[in-house]
Design a protein around this motif. Sequence first.
Motif, PDB file in Angstrom:
ATOM      1  N   ARG A  97       0.786  -1.164  -0.112  1.00 57.87           N
ATOM      2  CA  ARG A  97       0.008  -0.090  -0.034  1.00 57.87           C
ATOM      3  C   ARG A  97       0.701   1.094   0.047  1.00 57.87           C
ATOM      4  NH1 ARG A  97      -0.472   2.077   5.344  1.00 57.87           N
ATOM      5  NH2 ARG A  97       0.409   0.721   6.975  1.00 57.87           N
ATOM      6  N   PRO A  98       0.500   2.365  -0.332  1.00 60.34           N
ATOM      7  CA  PRO A  98       1.164   3.474  -0.393  1.00 60.34           C
ATOM      8  C   PRO A  98       1.618   3.815   1.106  1.00 60.34           C
ATOM      9  CG  PRO A  98      -1.101   3.865  -1.633  1.00 60.34           C
ATOM     10  CD  PRO A  98      -0.971   2.444  -1.025  1.00 60.34           C
ATOM     11  N   VAL A  99       3.059   4.656   1.102  1.00 60.68           N
ATOM     12  CA  VAL A  99       3.423   5.104   2.364  1.00 60.68           C
ATOM     13  C   VAL A  99       3.093   6.508   2.408  1.00 60.68           C
ATOM     14  CG1 VAL A  99       5.677   5.587   3.469  1.00 60.68           C
ATOM     15  CG2 VAL A  99       5.180   3.412   2.323  1.00 60.68           C
ATOM     16  N   ASN A 100       2.444   7.014   3.422  1.00 64.43           N
ATOM     17  CA  ASN A 100       2.139   8.512   3.800  1.00 64.43           C
ATOM     18  C   ASN A 100       2.885   8.839   4.787  1.00 64.43           C
ATOM     19  OD1 ASN A 100      -0.395   8.559   1.925  1.00 64.43           O
ATOM     20  ND2 ASN A 100      -1.006   7.021   3.434  1.00 64.43           N
ATOM     21  N   ALA A 101       3.437  10.317   4.620  1.00 66.19           N
ATOM     22  CA  ALA A 101       4.039  10.960   5.470  1.00 66.19           C
ATOM     23  C   ALA A 101       3.721  12.409   5.504  1.00 66.19           C
ATOM     24  CB  ALA A 101       5.766  10.891   5.135  1.00 66.19           C
ATOM     25  N   VAL A 102       4.120  13.203   6.713  1.00 61.06           N
ATOM     26  CA  VAL A 102       3.921  14.402   6.762  1.00 61.06           C
ATOM     27  C   VAL A 102       5.320  15.128   6.915  1.00 61.06           C
ATOM     28  CG1 VAL A 102       3.152  16.547   7.914  1.00 61.06           C
ATOM     29  CG2 VAL A 102       1.627  14.250   7.506  1.00 61.06           C
ATOM     30  N   LEU A 103       5.806  16.092   6.142  1.00 63.04           N
ATOM     31  CA  LEU A 103       7.089  16.640   6.161  1.00 63.04           C
ATOM     32  C   LEU A 103       7.043  18.125   6.806  1.00 63.04           C
ATOM     33  CD1 LEU A 103       8.887  15.218   3.003  1.00 63.04           C
ATOM     34  CD2 LEU A 103       9.049  14.145   5.171  1.00 63.04           C
ATOM     35  N   THR A 104       7.849  18.362   7.669  1.00 61.02           N
ATOM     36  CA  THR A 104       7.921  19.675   8.170  1.00 61.02           C
ATOM     37  C   THR A 104       9.393  20.267   8.054  1.00 61.02           C
ATOM     38  OG1 THR A 104       6.404  19.197   9.780  1.00 61.02           O
ATOM     39  CG2 THR A 104       7.672  21.381  10.118  1.00 61.02           C
ATOM     40  N   LEU A 105       9.247  21.360   7.136  1.00 61.91           N
ATOM     41  CA  LEU A 105      10.686  22.207   6.629  1.00 61.91           C
ATOM     42  C   LEU A 105      10.694  23.503   7.365  1.00 61.91           C
ATOM     43  CD1 LEU A 105       9.422  20.260   4.074  1.00 61.91           C
ATOM     44  CD2 LEU A 105      11.635  20.670   3.566  1.00 61.91           C
ATOM     45  N   SER A 106      11.700  23.970   7.567  1.00 65.85           N
ATOM     46  CA  SER A 106      11.822  25.410   7.868  1.00 65.85           C
ATOM     47  C   SER A 106      13.338  26.009   7.310  1.00 65.85           C
ATOM     48  CB  SER A 106      11.943  25.568   9.272  1.00 65.85           C
ATOM     49  OG  SER A 106      13.084  25.363   9.758  1.00 65.85           O
ATOM     50  N   SER A 107      13.017  27.358   7.101  1.00 70.38           N
ATOM     51  CA  SER A 107      13.930  28.199   6.185  1.00 70.38           C
ATOM     52  C   SER A 107      14.095  29.557   6.916  1.00 70.38           C
ATOM     53  CB  SER A 107      13.757  28.130   4.735  1.00 70.38           C
ATOM     54  OG  SER A 107      14.823  28.639   4.352  1.00 70.38           O
ATOM     55  N   ALA A 108      15.138  30.100   6.773  1.00 73.85           N
ATOM     56  CA  ALA A 108      15.227  31.420   7.157  1.00 73.85           C
ATOM     57  C   ALA A 108      15.267  32.225   5.954  1.00 73.85           C
ATOM     58  CB  ALA A 108      16.777  31.883   7.944  1.00 73.85           C
ATOM     59  N   PHE A 109      15.611  33.575   5.748  1.00 70.36           N
ATOM     60  CA  PHE A 109      15.503  34.391   4.685  1.00 70.36           C
ATOM     61  C   PHE A 109      16.669  35.221   4.438  1.00 70.36           C
ATOM     62  CE2 PHE A 109      11.051  33.659   5.730  1.00 70.36           C
ATOM     63  CZ  PHE A 109      10.384  33.720   4.497  1.00 70.36           C
ATOM     64  N   LYS A 110      16.998  35.497   3.367  1.00 70.68           N
ATOM     65  CA  LYS A 110      18.293  36.673   2.984  1.00 70.68           C
ATOM     66  C   LYS A 110      17.958  37.448   1.785  1.00 70.68           C
ATOM     67  CE  LYS A 110      21.498  33.427   0.580  1.00 70.68           C
ATOM     68  NZ  LYS A 110      22.653  32.882   0.481  1.00 70.68           N
TER      69      LYS A 110
END
Length: 192
Positions: A97-110
């Motif tokens: 069956r399909p694998v489900n995930a939730v990804l949380t990424l973060s980034s600063a700005f320049k």
Amino acid sequence: MKQALISAAAVLALSTLVFAPVSAHAADTGYNIWTSEYTVSKQQLQSAIAPQFPRKLRYMDIFDVTLSNPRLGMLPAQNRMETVVDAQIANPLLLQRPVNAVLTLSSAFKYDPSTRTLRLDGPKVDKVDSTDLPPQYAQQLTALGNAAADQFLRDYALYTFKPEQLQMNGKTFEPGKITVEQDAVKVDINEK
């Protein structure tokens, strides 16, 4: 097989979060003459990336990956923006069956003065949630995701200032300090 699945998810999820840059036309930023700053709202950024999803991809001609439902959040305490995206990885031959995930990424700005762009800086995977993968694989996915985030998202342009936005009354201005607030990104504008 699980190692290939983890690699596929990390590389695809992060490489495809590279969405079309927000142009000065796409988001009407607000300039506050009293504080000398431009404001790009969270809603403007969310509206700019929403049309890029859902995104279907194929990795290594083996895995079908669907990224959907991007959700932006602001992290004022860390002066970073957060992106949460749902990922589904499928392969009828290798996975029951399909694998489900939730990804949380973060980034600063320049700010990059040569291109007049507001860019992502120091992107990283903060969290991987999946009830379909054991926790030890989530840790590997996070490590691979950080490498991919650095490769694909570092210096990515999110907003381009028009030349006329940085000129007023015969004076030239340049963005300075960038501050992430609860509902917006504020960019100080300083005279050159």
